[in-house]
Design an enzyme around this catalytic site. Structure first.
Site, PDB file in Angstrom:
ATOM      1  N   LYS A 127       1.001  -1.211   0.004  1.00 17.56           N
ATOM      2  CA  LYS A 127      -0.015   0.079   0.033  1.00 17.56           C
ATOM      3  C   LYS A 127       0.992   1.157  -0.119  1.00 17.56           C
ATOM      4  CE  LYS A 127      -3.836   2.037   2.676  1.00 17.56           C
ATOM      5  NZ  LYS A 127      -4.602   1.547   4.043  1.00 17.56           N
ATOM      6  N   SER A 207      -9.542   2.054   2.902  1.00 12.25           N
ATOM      7  CA  SER A 207      -8.346   2.762   2.308  1.00 12.25           C
ATOM      8  C   SER A 207      -7.298   1.710   1.712  1.00 12.25           C
ATOM      9  CB  SER A 207      -7.456   3.619   3.358  1.00 12.25           C
ATOM     10  OG  SER A 207      -6.860   2.886   4.422  1.00 12.25           O
ATOM     11  N   SER A 231      -9.945  -0.899   7.665  1.00 11.40           N
ATOM     12  CA  SER A 231      -9.282  -0.390   6.306  1.00 11.40           C
ATOM     13  C   SER A 231      -8.507  -1.577   5.785  1.00 11.40           C
ATOM     14  CB  SER A 231      -8.618   0.816   5.975  1.00 11.40           C
ATOM     15  OG  SER A 231      -9.595   1.835   5.274  1.00 11.40           O
TER      16      SER A 231
END
Length: 553
Positions: A127, A207, A231
């Site tokens: 990420k 997210s 998330s």
């Protein structure tokens, strides 16, 4: 979770994976049209029996050990899939130009019998709020799109030391969904909008949206997500993959763009529990120094995750709608048929947790983001970041708001007695919520729906996500794990499992058994649309203690 329990878990999951295999990709879908092969499969060009959609890390390592597969070939296959499929879903921001060089180094270790553990040669996506010294780390914001960080995050160092191939970075909800009161998950000014691979006009949630969507499309073997509340698990559920939010402190937060030290954690995401557990074995250990290899030999080769005699508490959450509740009913029936005892529960104190959580996070974010920005080129504090967004129109192309930034700037400092009382109450009630429920019903885990069916992505409306199931474990710092449970209107729904503090090994072992029993994974078909959303939106009806939606940070 100590080295012994991790090593035992690795052994058990590896044995179970090799004996039983991944969930059957050719089984009939949970709903007509919900499954089917994904396009662009590169499995046939790798080695006999290697299908990138379904292969597990132990199977890949077995092929590499016998010489029928190399990390270089595996990495090339994933890079080709990214080239072929990523334009449909916009999940991968960039690939690492050194990926094939990393893979070649792993191949040399395999040839000389010097492998470093289960992730040696395995391609991993990160990420884009996880620091990498050789690639940009932006948190989705143009404010950080300049020079990369000076150092890797601790978890990246662990992955590199374990021989993993850092394949690239994934898109995310900008600032991990902690900017606007009504954000659109999966959108960032740097990366644009990530799509749900199952139905392209639907949202990927949370997210860690790019990490989950990339895994659903088989663009890497595993990925790293981060969670403050929901998330990792919500995008895992909504994209039909596995996501594990570890116990707080098990994975070092150093070098990860923060929201709150009291709740933030990175964690593994994968297409099966085996791979998630093996990735955790590398990530785990907090900030303590450790050698480059993963812990412990694989000693106890036992079949993992038997459900017989396990007690699971089902928290139904009717606010997520009757279709999701029907998935939970079918799930309970399958678990009971496997010998588990399923009892219905409602963890207490949820309304109070929802009332207190965001005010506490505002104070914590102000402290944490100022400290992080001081280490980067660009805005040096939250005030400068707010000014940056006001003067850069590209930051407002999906939604203009930065209300959470502005509220955080005005929030009481974390030295304020009122804030300290609030965080203490949150910690106390969240832990009581789970501990009391687990003890009262003699449970091995609490289960709940991870997510509703994905809503249509709409910048003007923002997210439609009142999803309370992630909050107790997130606020308490306890582990949670989402595994695929079924489909509603061709859209995945996950089952969220929660357990006590640092019971990650037990939770993952149980999750492996649940995953095999439910057998709910199906490859995405990249449908353009499935018609209008259900007439009943998530959050209507029932009182599950859900607070106002503000994305899944």
């Amino acid at each position: 979770m100590g080295k012994k329990s991790i090593a035992t878990l690795i052994a058990a999951l590896a044995a179970g994976s090799l004996v039983t295999g991944a969930p059957n990709p050719r089984a009939e879908a949970a709903e007509p049209g919900a499954g089917g092969p994904s396009p662009g499969s590169a499995g046939a060009s790798l080695a006999p029996g290697v299908d990138l959609d379904t292969v597990t890390i132990p199977e890949l390592q077995a092929h590499m050990a016998e010489g029928s597969l190399t990390s270089s070939a595996l990495t090339r296959a994933y890079l080709q899939r990214i080239k072929d499929i990523n334009p449909k879903i916009n999940a991968v921001l960039r690939t690492d130009p050194t990926a094939l060089r990393q893979a070649a180094a792993s191949d040399a270790r395999h040839r000389h019998g010097q492998t470093r553990g289960p992730l040696d040669g395995i391609p991993v996506l990160l990420k884009d709020n996880v620091n990498t010294r050789d690639m940009p780390t932006t948190a989705g914001s143009l404010a950080l799109a300049g020079a990369p960080p000076d150092t890797d995050a601790v978890l990246v160092t662990r992955l590199r030391d374990a021989g993993a191939v850092i394949l690239g970075k994934t898109n995310l909800s900008e600032w991990a969904n902690f900017r606007a009161e009504k954000p659109t998950s999966g959108w960032s000014a740097v990366g644009g909008q990530t799509a749900n691979p199952y139905v392209l006009d639907r949202n990927p949630c949370g997210s860690s949206s790019g990490s989950a969507a990339a895994l659903a499309a088989s663009l890497a073997q595993v990925a790293i997500g981060t969670e403050t509340d929901g998330s990792i698990v919500c995008p895992a559920g909504m994209n039909g993959v596995v996501g594990h939010k570890p116990s707080l402190g098990l994975v070092s937060p150093s070098g990860v763009v923060p929201i709150s030290a009291e709740q933030d954690t990175a964690g593994p995401m994968a297409r099966n529990v085996t791979d998630a557990a093996l990735t955790l074995s590398v990530l785990g250990g907090g900030d303590a120094p450790r050698p480059g290899s993963s812990p412990g030999p694989l000693k106890e080769l036992t079949r993992p995750g038997s459900l017989r005699g396990k007690r699971i508490g089902l928290w139904r959450l009717p606010s997520l709608g009757p279709e999701v509740d029907a998935v939970m009913t079918r799930t309970a029936e399958k678990l009971r048929a496997a010998g588990a005892e399923v009892v219905e529960v409602t963890p207490p104190y949820q309304a109070r947790l929802a009332e207190l959580e965001f005010p506490a996070l505002l104070s914590e974010f102000h402290r944490e983001i100022n400290a992080y920005l001081a280490t980067r080129h660009g805005p040096r504090n939250l005030t400068e970041l707010i000014d940056f967004n006001r003067t850069h129109p590209a930051e407002r192309t999906c939604f203009a708001g930065q209300q959470l930034f502005e509220k955080a700037l005005a929030a009481p400092p974390t030295t304020d007695p009122a804030y300290r009382a609030m965080r203490a109450e949150l910690k106390h009630l969240s832990r009581r919520s789970l501990d009391e429920t687990l003890r009262a019903h003699h449970l091995d885990a609490i289960a709940a729906p991870t997510n509703p069916p994905a809503w249509t992505t709409d910048c003007a409306r923002g997210d439609n996500d009142v999803i309370p199931s992630s909050t107790p474990a997130a606020v308490a710092g306890y582990p949670s794990l989402s595994v695929p449970a079924g489909f509603v209107n061709k859209l995945p729904v996950g089952l969220l499992l929660m357990a006590g503090d640092h019971h990650d090994a037990e939770l993952l072992s149980l999750g492996a058994g649940v995953e095999r029993r439910l057998d709910a994974w199906r490859a995405p078909r990249y449908l353009p649309s499935v018609g209008p959303e259900a007439s009943r939106s998530p959050g209507e009806g029932g009182d599950d203690g859900a607070g106002p939606g503000a994305g899944r940070p």
